[in-house]
Design an enzyme around this catalytic site. Structure first.
Site, PDB file in Angstrom:
ATOM      1  N   TYR A 252       1.463   6.977  14.509  1.00  0.00           N
ATOM      2  CA  TYR A 252       1.709   6.030  13.266  1.00  0.00           C
ATOM      3  C   TYR A 252       3.268   5.571  13.467  1.00  0.00           C
ATOM      4  O   TYR A 252       3.546   4.367  13.281  1.00  0.00           O
ATOM      5  CB  TYR A 252       1.298   6.593  12.208  1.00  0.00           C
TER       6      TYR A 252
ATOM      7  N   LYS B 114       4.739   1.765  13.836  1.00  0.00           N
ATOM      8  CA  LYS B 114       5.361   1.142  12.464  1.00  0.00           C
ATOM      9  C   LYS B 114       6.722   0.767  13.114  1.00  0.00           C
ATOM     10  O   LYS B 114       7.312  -0.312  12.652  1.00  0.00           O
ATOM     11  CB  LYS B 114       5.467   1.988  11.497  1.00  0.00           C
TER      12      LYS B 114
ATOM     13  N   SER C 231       6.268   0.798   7.292  1.00  0.00           N
ATOM     14  CA  SER C 231       6.390   2.195   6.761  1.00  0.00           C
ATOM     15  C   SER C 231       7.828   2.601   6.939  1.00  0.00           C
ATOM     16  O   SER C 231       8.448   2.448   7.941  1.00  0.00           O
ATOM     17  CB  SER C 231       5.227   3.080   7.061  1.00  0.00           C
TER      18      SER C 231
HETATM   19  P1  NAP Z   1      -5.937   2.207   2.922  1.00  0.00           P
HETATM   20  O1  NAP Z   1      -6.102   2.460   1.437  1.00  0.00           O
HETATM   21  O2  NAP Z   1      -6.618   3.152   3.957  1.00  0.00           O
HETATM   22  O3  NAP Z   1      -6.705   0.658   3.584  1.00  0.00           O
HETATM   23  C1  NAP Z   1      -6.957   0.121   4.887  1.00  0.00           C
HETATM   24  C2  NAP Z   1      -7.061  -1.326   4.948  1.00  0.00           C
HETATM   25  O4  NAP Z   1      -7.333  -1.728   6.369  1.00  0.00           O
HETATM   26  C3  NAP Z   1      -8.608  -1.390   4.376  1.00  0.00           C
HETATM   27  O5  NAP Z   1      -8.679  -2.575   3.654  1.00  0.00           O
HETATM   28  C4  NAP Z   1      -9.365  -1.411   5.792  1.00  0.00           C
HETATM   29  O6  NAP Z   1     -10.782  -2.095   5.601  1.00  0.00           O
HETATM   30  C5  NAP Z   1      -8.510  -2.117   6.503  1.00  0.00           C
HETATM   31  N1  NAP Z   1      -8.725  -1.828   7.912  1.00  0.00           N
HETATM   32  C6  NAP Z   1      -8.799  -0.558   8.644  1.00  0.00           C
HETATM   33  N2  NAP Z   1      -9.227  -0.703   9.810  1.00  0.00           N
HETATM   34  C7  NAP Z   1      -9.364  -2.271  10.223  1.00  0.00           C
HETATM   35  C8  NAP Z   1      -9.573  -3.187  11.150  1.00  0.00           C
HETATM   36  N3  NAP Z   1      -9.664  -2.595  12.542  1.00  0.00           N
HETATM   37  N4  NAP Z   1      -9.376  -4.375  10.942  1.00  0.00           N
HETATM   38  C9  NAP Z   1      -9.102  -4.821   9.714  1.00  0.00           C
HETATM   39  N5  NAP Z   1      -8.955  -4.202   8.552  1.00  0.00           N
HETATM   40  C10 NAP Z   1      -8.834  -2.902   9.061  1.00  0.00           C
HETATM   41  O7  NAP Z   1      -4.666   1.825   3.308  1.00  0.00           O
HETATM   42  P2  NAP Z   1      -3.435   1.616   2.529  1.00  0.00           P
HETATM   43  O8  NAP Z   1      -2.611   2.638   2.156  1.00  0.00           O
HETATM   44  O9  NAP Z   1      -3.645   0.280   1.652  1.00  0.00           O
HETATM   45  O10 NAP Z   1      -2.235   0.947   3.578  1.00  0.00           O
HETATM   46  C11 NAP Z   1      -2.045  -0.590   3.829  1.00  0.00           C
HETATM   47  C12 NAP Z   1      -1.068  -0.801   4.769  1.00  0.00           C
HETATM   48  O11 NAP Z   1       0.183  -0.157   4.342  1.00  0.00           O
HETATM   49  C13 NAP Z   1      -1.106   0.121   6.258  1.00  0.00           C
HETATM   50  O12 NAP Z   1      -0.746  -0.763   7.160  1.00  0.00           O
HETATM   51  C14 NAP Z   1      -0.324   1.410   5.959  1.00  0.00           C
HETATM   52  O13 NAP Z   1       0.095   1.755   7.334  1.00  0.00           O
HETATM   53  C15 NAP Z   1       0.762   0.706   5.254  1.00  0.00           C
HETATM   54  N6  NAP Z   1       1.377   1.783   4.597  1.00  0.00           N
HETATM   55  C16 NAP Z   1       0.841   2.496   3.633  1.00  0.00           C
HETATM   56  C17 NAP Z   1       1.399   3.607   2.846  1.00  0.00           C
HETATM   57  C18 NAP Z   1       0.947   4.558   1.768  1.00  0.00           C
HETATM   58  O14 NAP Z   1       1.768   5.305   1.205  1.00  0.00           O
HETATM   59  N7  NAP Z   1      -0.335   4.270   1.537  1.00  0.00           N
HETATM   60  C19 NAP Z   1       2.862   3.863   3.031  1.00  0.00           C
HETATM   61  C20 NAP Z   1       3.553   2.983   4.114  1.00  0.00           C
HETATM   62  C21 NAP Z   1       2.827   2.000   4.711  1.00  0.00           C
HETATM   63  P3  NAP Z   1     -12.023  -1.410   5.418  1.00  0.00           P
HETATM   64  O15 NAP Z   1     -12.149  -1.280   3.904  1.00  0.00           O
HETATM   65  O16 NAP Z   1     -13.199  -2.611   5.776  1.00  0.00           O
HETATM   66  O17 NAP Z   1     -12.278  -0.386   6.248  1.00  0.00           O
END
Ligand code: NAP
Length: 250
Positions: free
Chosen positions: A159, A163, A146
């Protein structure tokens, strides 16, 4: 012209692929021709819907439940993939959570759960796939970090530390694996529309983004596809690709 299915015949494991960015990555790699293993933790119906979407689009995918912070479950997942598919070409370490709070009041459990999943989970999955990739002398590992890991963020000590740790892990693993044909890169999204950002106050965030909008999961998935595809990213390793609308320029 770039090949439409550069990952044909390959197998990709995407962690946390039931929702958000992971689901978009799974769809993108499926469209690029890979057989996609859609990992999830607690959303079986959502994971099956991602699988169904990839299959309906003419691709190949299946879902596997595992907590990526659990060593035994990670080892079992990778063993299952190798037994079923006979190979594993691409690992996308995407699963992640937030447990935000100001440092002074941050509970140790909230520190630990974010480090366990967002950092140790990447280590566990990478270690689990490394033997087969190094033996095959080929593989792509893509870690979703991130911009917060680059610049820090008030209220996200756990976090941003995790990261930033992922970036260090990416570079160390890239150095270890380079001579064996395995590349390790990271993608650093800025603010992306997903469940993770659904409750944030968007106005101040958007003001800080030169492009004046949040990104989409598909825009992150495009960068992952690039890093996974041959020959596009074959000579890149240890890099952090920012997908952030110009938010952090460095
Ligand atoms: P999200 O919509 O909250 O989805 C999170 C995903 O992670 C879900 O598929 C969830 O599965 C899975 N997960 C949670 N706990 C887990 C575990 N213990 N084992 C395996 N899977 C698990 O998040 P997102 O926004 O798509 O983020 C995805 C990645 O991008 C993350 O690493 C996040 O830090 C990074 N990121 C996001 C943003 C942003 O703005 N959204 C920005 C920078 C980086 P379940 O559905 O089964 O719970």
């Amino acid at each position: 012209m770039a090949h439409a299915t550069p990952l044909a015949g390959q197998v990709a494991l995407v962690t946390g692929a039931s929702r958000g960015i992971g689901a978009a990555i799974a769809r993108e790699l499926g469209a690029a021709g890979a057989t996609v293993v859609v990992n999830y933790a607690s959303s079986p119906a959502a994971a099956e819907a991602v699988v169904a979407g990839i299959v309906a689009a003419g691709g190949s995918a299946w879902a596997h439940q595992a907590n990526v912070a659990d060593e035994e479950q990670v080892e079992a997942m990778v063993k299952t993939v190798l037994e079923k598919e006979g190979r594993l070409d691409v690992l996308v370490n995407n699963a992640g959570i937030t447990r935000d709070g100001l440092l002074m009041r941050m509970k140790t459990a909230d520190w630990q759960s974010v480090i366990d999943l967002n950092l140790t989970g990447v280590f566990l999955c990478t270690r689990a796939v490394s033997r087969s990739m190094l033996k095959a002398r080929s593989g792509r590992i893509i870690n979703i970090t991130s911009v917060v890991g680059l610049m820090g963020n008030a209220g996200q000590a756990n976090y941003s530390a995790a990261k930033a740790g992922v970036i260090g892990l990416t570079r160390s693993n890239a150095a270890e694996f380079a001579a064996r044909g395995v590349t390790v890169n990271a993608v650093a999204p800025g603010f992306i529309e997903s469940d993770m950002t659904a409750d944030l106050d968007k106005e101040p965030i958007i003001k800080a983004i030169p492009m004046g909008r949040m990104g989409s999961a598909a825009e992150v998935a495009g960068a992952v596809r690039f890093l996974a595809a041959d020959p596009a990213a074959a000579y890149m390793t240890g890099q952090v690709l920012q997908v952030d609308g110009g938010m952090v320029m460095r």
